[in-house]
Design an enzyme around this catalytic site. Structure first.
Site, PDB file in Angstrom:
ATOM      1  CB  THR A  27      31.473  -4.853  25.671  1.00 52.32           C
ATOM      2  OG1 THR A  27      32.397  -5.234  24.628  1.00 52.32           O
ATOM      3  CG2 THR A  27      30.039  -4.983  25.159  1.00 52.32           C
ATOM      4  CB  ALA A  56      34.275  -6.613  20.730  1.00 52.72           C
ATOM      5  CB  VAL A  82      38.670  -3.792  17.053  1.00 50.15           C
ATOM      6  CG1 VAL A  82      39.670  -4.441  18.017  1.00 50.15           C
ATOM      7  CG2 VAL A  82      38.128  -4.825  16.079  1.00 50.15           C
ATOM      8  CE  LYS A  83      35.953   0.517  25.083  1.00 51.21           C
ATOM      9  NZ  LYS A  83      34.964   0.171  26.122  1.00 51.21           N
ATOM     10  CB  ILE A  84      42.869  -0.336  20.238  1.00 50.52           C
ATOM     11  CG1 ILE A  84      42.397  -1.179  19.052  1.00 50.52           C
ATOM     12  CG2 ILE A  84      44.378  -0.439  20.431  1.00 50.52           C
ATOM     13  CD1 ILE A  84      42.889  -2.598  19.036  1.00 50.52           C
TER      14      ILE A  84
END
Length: 215
Positions: A27, A56, A82-84
């Site tokens: 997402t 996310a 965790v998307k960075i």
């Protein structure tokens, strides 16, 4: 190659997950905003449906902001990633989060150097954008081949998520280039298992069978 769904539409995720070929979900803030629901609520619901990684994304811009957000997001479910974003601050955040055992997906990668930097920082996943690279006349498949070569040659543990997938040709192309994963919009997912000739063949078989039974 694994298939991830690039959507936050819970009903579509539930429907397609029953096929047994969905390995994870990605997402981003844009995708989440379309659902008009609480961020945490949506991610938790997706994590209850899909066993694999669920990305996310943070919205902070500084390393400290990203790390703080990431620590909170990582608490939501064991399969949250965790998307960075690929920035200087993002790399610093990934480096810190990697030391803490928090899985990360570095997004918006467009060059070999960016991908290699993310690997060195400890990214669990790296996400080169296929469609957007093609928009500017760049060979996205060459990028994926190069990134996969670097991973295999140097022994990095990062996996490539081919993102910005816009059709079946992209899925097939990145599979041939060695992407570990393709993250695919739900609207494109049906093209993975449908074809007009398949439908025509079924129609012919049933018609012939019906004629046989009437003899």
């Amino acid at each position: 190659m694994k298939y991830f769904l690039d959507t936050a539409d819970v009903s579509e995720i539930r429907r397609l997950n029953r096929l047994g070929i969905v390995d994870g979900v990605t997402t981003n803030p844009t995708i989440i905003s379309r659902e008009g629901r609480d961020f945490k609520e949506v991610i938790n619901e997706i994590c209850q449906i899909v066993d694999g990684p669920v990305s996310a994304e943070v919205t902070g811009l500084t390393c400290d902001e990203m790390v703080t957000e990431a620590r909170e997001i990582a608490k939501w479910s064991p399969n949250v990633v965790v998307k960075i974003p690929m920035t200087e601050e993002g790399l610093a955040a990934v480096s810190q989060l990697s030391k803490e055992g928090i899985k990360t997906n570095v997004t918006l990668i467009f060059t070999v150097a960016q991908g290699l930097s993310a690997m060195k920082a400890g990214a669990t996943f790296i996400s080169p954008f296929v469609g957007r690279l093609e928009d500017i006349g760049t060979d996205a498949y060459a990028l994926i081949r190069d990134l996969r070569h670097i991973i295999d040659f140097y022994g990095f543990q990062s996996e490539i998520i081919a993102a910005s997938i816009r059709g079946l040709a992209h899925v097939e192309g990145v599979a041939k280039c060695g992407a570990h994963i393709a993250t695919i919009p739900d609207k494109t997912f049906a093209s993975l298992f449908t074809h007009p000739l398949t439908d025509k063949g079924i129609e012919t078989f049933l018609k012939d069978w019906d004629s046989f039974k009437k003899k």
